[in-house]
Design an enzyme around this catalytic site. Structure first.
Site, mmCIF file in Angstrom:
data_model
loop_
_atom_site.group_PDB
_atom_site.id
_atom_site.type_symbol
_atom_site.label_atom_id
_atom_site.label_comp_id
_atom_site.label_asym_id
_atom_site.label_seq_id
_atom_site.Cartn_x
_atom_site.Cartn_y
_atom_site.Cartn_z
ATOM 1 N N HIS A 179 0.494 -11.925 0.977
ATOM 2 C CA HIS A 179 -0.571 -11.122 0.351
ATOM 3 C C HIS A 179 -1.349 -11.916 -0.699
ATOM 4 O O HIS A 179 -2.561 -11.794 -0.813
ATOM 5 C CB HIS A 179 0.054 -9.857 -0.258
ATOM 6 C CG HIS A 179 -0.870 -8.691 -0.320
ATOM 7 N ND1 HIS A 179 -0.463 -7.392 -0.201
ATOM 8 C CD2 HIS A 179 -2.209 -8.611 -0.513
ATOM 9 C CE1 HIS A 179 -1.497 -6.576 -0.313
ATOM 10 N NE2 HIS A 179 -2.570 -7.298 -0.503
ATOM 11 N N TYR A 213 0.843 -1.203 0.000
ATOM 12 C CA TYR A 213 0.000 0.000 0.000
ATOM 13 C C TYR A 213 0.877 1.251 0.000
ATOM 14 O O TYR A 213 1.629 1.508 0.944
ATOM 15 C CB TYR A 213 -0.967 -0.003 1.186
ATOM 16 C CG TYR A 213 -1.888 -1.214 1.231
ATOM 17 C CD1 TYR A 213 -2.105 -2.005 0.092
ATOM 18 C CD2 TYR A 213 -2.536 -1.581 2.398
ATOM 19 C CE1 TYR A 213 -2.938 -3.119 0.135
ATOM 20 C CE2 TYR A 213 -3.377 -2.694 2.445
ATOM 21 C CZ TYR A 213 -3.564 -3.457 1.311
ATOM 22 O OH TYR A 213 -4.384 -4.561 1.360
HETATM 23 P P1 NDP Z 1 -13.934 -0.953 1.333
HETATM 24 O O1 NDP Z 1 -14.954 -1.923 0.872
HETATM 25 O O2 NDP Z 1 -13.506 -0.958 2.736
HETATM 26 O O3 NDP Z 1 -14.453 0.513 0.909
HETATM 27 C C1 NDP Z 1 -13.740 1.667 1.211
HETATM 28 C C2 NDP Z 1 -14.518 2.846 0.648
HETATM 29 O O4 NDP Z 1 -15.777 2.928 1.308
HETATM 30 C C3 NDP Z 1 -13.834 4.183 0.835
HETATM 31 O O5 NDP Z 1 -14.060 4.929 -0.331
HETATM 32 C C4 NDP Z 1 -14.581 4.806 2.020
HETATM 33 O O6 NDP Z 1 -14.671 6.212 1.903
HETATM 34 C C5 NDP Z 1 -15.954 4.221 1.847
HETATM 35 N N1 NDP Z 1 -16.640 4.096 3.147
HETATM 36 C C6 NDP Z 1 -16.134 3.659 4.333
HETATM 37 N N2 NDP Z 1 -17.063 3.662 5.284
HETATM 38 C C7 NDP Z 1 -18.199 4.113 4.709
HETATM 39 C C8 NDP Z 1 -19.497 4.373 5.186
HETATM 40 N N3 NDP Z 1 -19.832 4.132 6.468
HETATM 41 N N4 NDP Z 1 -20.420 4.863 4.314
HETATM 42 C C9 NDP Z 1 -20.107 5.093 3.027
HETATM 43 N N5 NDP Z 1 -18.882 4.878 2.512
HETATM 44 C C10 NDP Z 1 -17.940 4.391 3.354
HETATM 45 O O7 NDP Z 1 -12.690 -1.118 0.319
HETATM 46 P P2 NDP Z 1 -11.131 -1.371 0.489
HETATM 47 O O8 NDP Z 1 -10.652 -1.730 -0.856
HETATM 48 O O9 NDP Z 1 -10.456 -0.265 1.166
HETATM 49 O O10 NDP Z 1 -11.042 -2.679 1.396
HETATM 50 C C11 NDP Z 1 -10.884 -2.618 2.806
HETATM 51 C C12 NDP Z 1 -9.480 -2.994 3.224
HETATM 52 O O11 NDP Z 1 -9.224 -4.356 2.927
HETATM 53 C C13 NDP Z 1 -8.369 -2.262 2.448
HETATM 54 O O12 NDP Z 1 -8.239 -0.911 2.860
HETATM 55 C C14 NDP Z 1 -7.195 -3.147 2.745
HETATM 56 O O13 NDP Z 1 -6.700 -2.904 4.054
HETATM 57 C C15 NDP Z 1 -7.843 -4.535 2.646
HETATM 58 N N6 NDP Z 1 -7.730 -5.131 1.295
HETATM 59 C C16 NDP Z 1 -6.974 -6.276 1.166
HETATM 60 C C17 NDP Z 1 -6.790 -6.870 -0.068
HETATM 61 C C18 NDP Z 1 -5.954 -8.100 -0.174
HETATM 62 O O14 NDP Z 1 -5.607 -8.494 -1.290
HETATM 63 N N7 NDP Z 1 -5.614 -8.748 0.914
HETATM 64 C C19 NDP Z 1 -7.391 -6.320 -1.297
HETATM 65 C C20 NDP Z 1 -8.216 -5.152 -1.056
HETATM 66 C C21 NDP Z 1 -8.368 -4.609 0.202
HETATM 67 P P3 NDP Z 1 -13.845 7.235 2.867
HETATM 68 O O15 NDP Z 1 -12.425 6.788 2.834
HETATM 69 O O16 NDP Z 1 -14.127 8.540 2.235
HETATM 70 O O17 NDP Z 1 -14.439 7.131 4.259
#
Ligand code: NDP
Length: 274
Positions: free
Chosen positions: A111, A53
């Site tokens: 990962h 990241y």
């Molecule tokens: P998420 O499904 O967690 O979505 C994140 C998005 O949702 C952001 O744009 C955030 O906006 C928004 N959001 C958060 N809370 C709310 C809410 N209550 N209402 C409306 N919108 C909301 O996606 P991610 O891809 O970030 O996945 C989560 C985590 O999983 C990653 O950050 C990472 O740590 C992990 N991950 C791991 C992977 C792997 O291969 N192991 C692959 C992908 C992710 P805002 O920031 O503006 O609040």
């Protein structure tokens, strides 16, 4: 107090914080640090990061956010598959620890599967564990055949894509992990804030409970045992909502409404990755 589950020998809240896309823009750094601290104050004590990241910059943001409060945090990071050789894992872990400003990770994940034999990566993880640099190790993006091939009860978790839009794991992977007592860490539980949260069925269930569609999505994943979610949120209002989602109980009718929008898998689907 938020509901917890046992992960890697610790009691961990079922809702944590993701950090993907953090650290990519220096102008956002202060806000990202503040968001992670706000999340910790709301009980979202598990922080999920990775050397990938921001190419290390997300770990630096996390390091700043947890400075002086390391003992409150259950810290998870991940090694790139191309660093998952015997020597590579050790060196990558040292770099992560330095950026995070700590001497140990609670959990260290591969990962995704890459070119190195799993046994080699596991041996390196075990050595880090003996040295106290990691509490436990696990994997990410492993489908059932990968987990069976790994065949190691020391594997503490498998972190995979899971939300109503992407629920193929319910057919075989999730039940298998539940039988093994291996928690499933659901990533992208909000579908990255996209179409899932705008879905009509999700919106209707949310309205009936006076909550947001995001809270419904988190409660949906958490309706079953041995699952935790790691939504990423930069917005303080989102953090407050996400923390409160642990208290939301969906009814049978709610679950049926979500099933009609996003049917449960009727057959094996290859594990999807983001
Ligand atoms: P998420 O499904 O967690 O979505 C994140 C998005 O949702 C952001 O744009 C955030 O906006 C928004 N959001 C958060 N809370 C709310 C809410 N209550 N209402 C409306 N919108 C909301 O996606 P991610 O891809 O970030 O996945 C989560 C985590 O999983 C990653 O950050 C990472 O740590 C992990 N991950 C791991 C992977 C792997 O291969 N192991 C692959 C992908 C992710 P805002 O920031 O503006 O609040």
């Amino acid at each position: 107090m938020m509901r917890t589950l046992e992960l890697a020998g610790a009691q961990v809240p079922v809702i944590g914080q993701g950090t993907w896309r953090m650290g990519e823009n220096p102008g956002q750094r202060r806000a990202e640090v503040a968001a992670l601290r706000e999340g910790l104050e709301r009980g979202l004590r598990l922080i999920d990061t990775a050397e990938m990241y921001g190419e290390g910059c997300a770990e630096e943001v996390v390091g700043e956010a947890i400075a002086g409060r390391r003992d409150q945090v259950f810290l998870v990071s991940k090694v790139y598959p191309h660093n998952a050789s015997r020597a590579g894992v050790t060196a990558a872990c040292e770099r992560s620890l330095k950026r995070l400003g700590t001497d140990h990770l609670d959990l260290y994940l591969l990962h995704w599967r890459g070119q190195y034999p799993l046994a080699e990566t596991v041996e390196a993880f075990e050595r880090l564990r003996e040295q106290g640099k990691i509490g436990r190790w696990g994997v990410s993006n492993f489908d059932l055949d990968d987990l069976e091939e790994l065949g190691d009860p020391a594997c503490a978790t498998n972190q995979v894509l899971y939300n109503p839009q992407e629920r193929g794991v319910e057919f075989d992977l999730l039940p298998w992990q539940q039988r093994q007592g291996m928690p499933l860490m659901a990533y992208c539980p909000l579908g990255q804030g996209g179409a899932l949260l705008a879905n009509r069925a999700m919106g209707q269930v949310a309205q009936q409970h006076g909550v947001s569609a995001a809270q419904v999505a988190l409660a949906w994943a958490l309706r079953q045992p041995n699952v935790l979610v790691i939504p990423k949120a930069g917005d303080p209002l989102h953090l407050a909502e996400n923390a409160a989602a642990a208290d939301l109980q969906l009814s049978e009718a709610d679950l049926q409404a979500i099933d009609s929008a996003y049917p449960a898998p009727a057959r094996k689907q290859r594990l999807q990755m983001v």
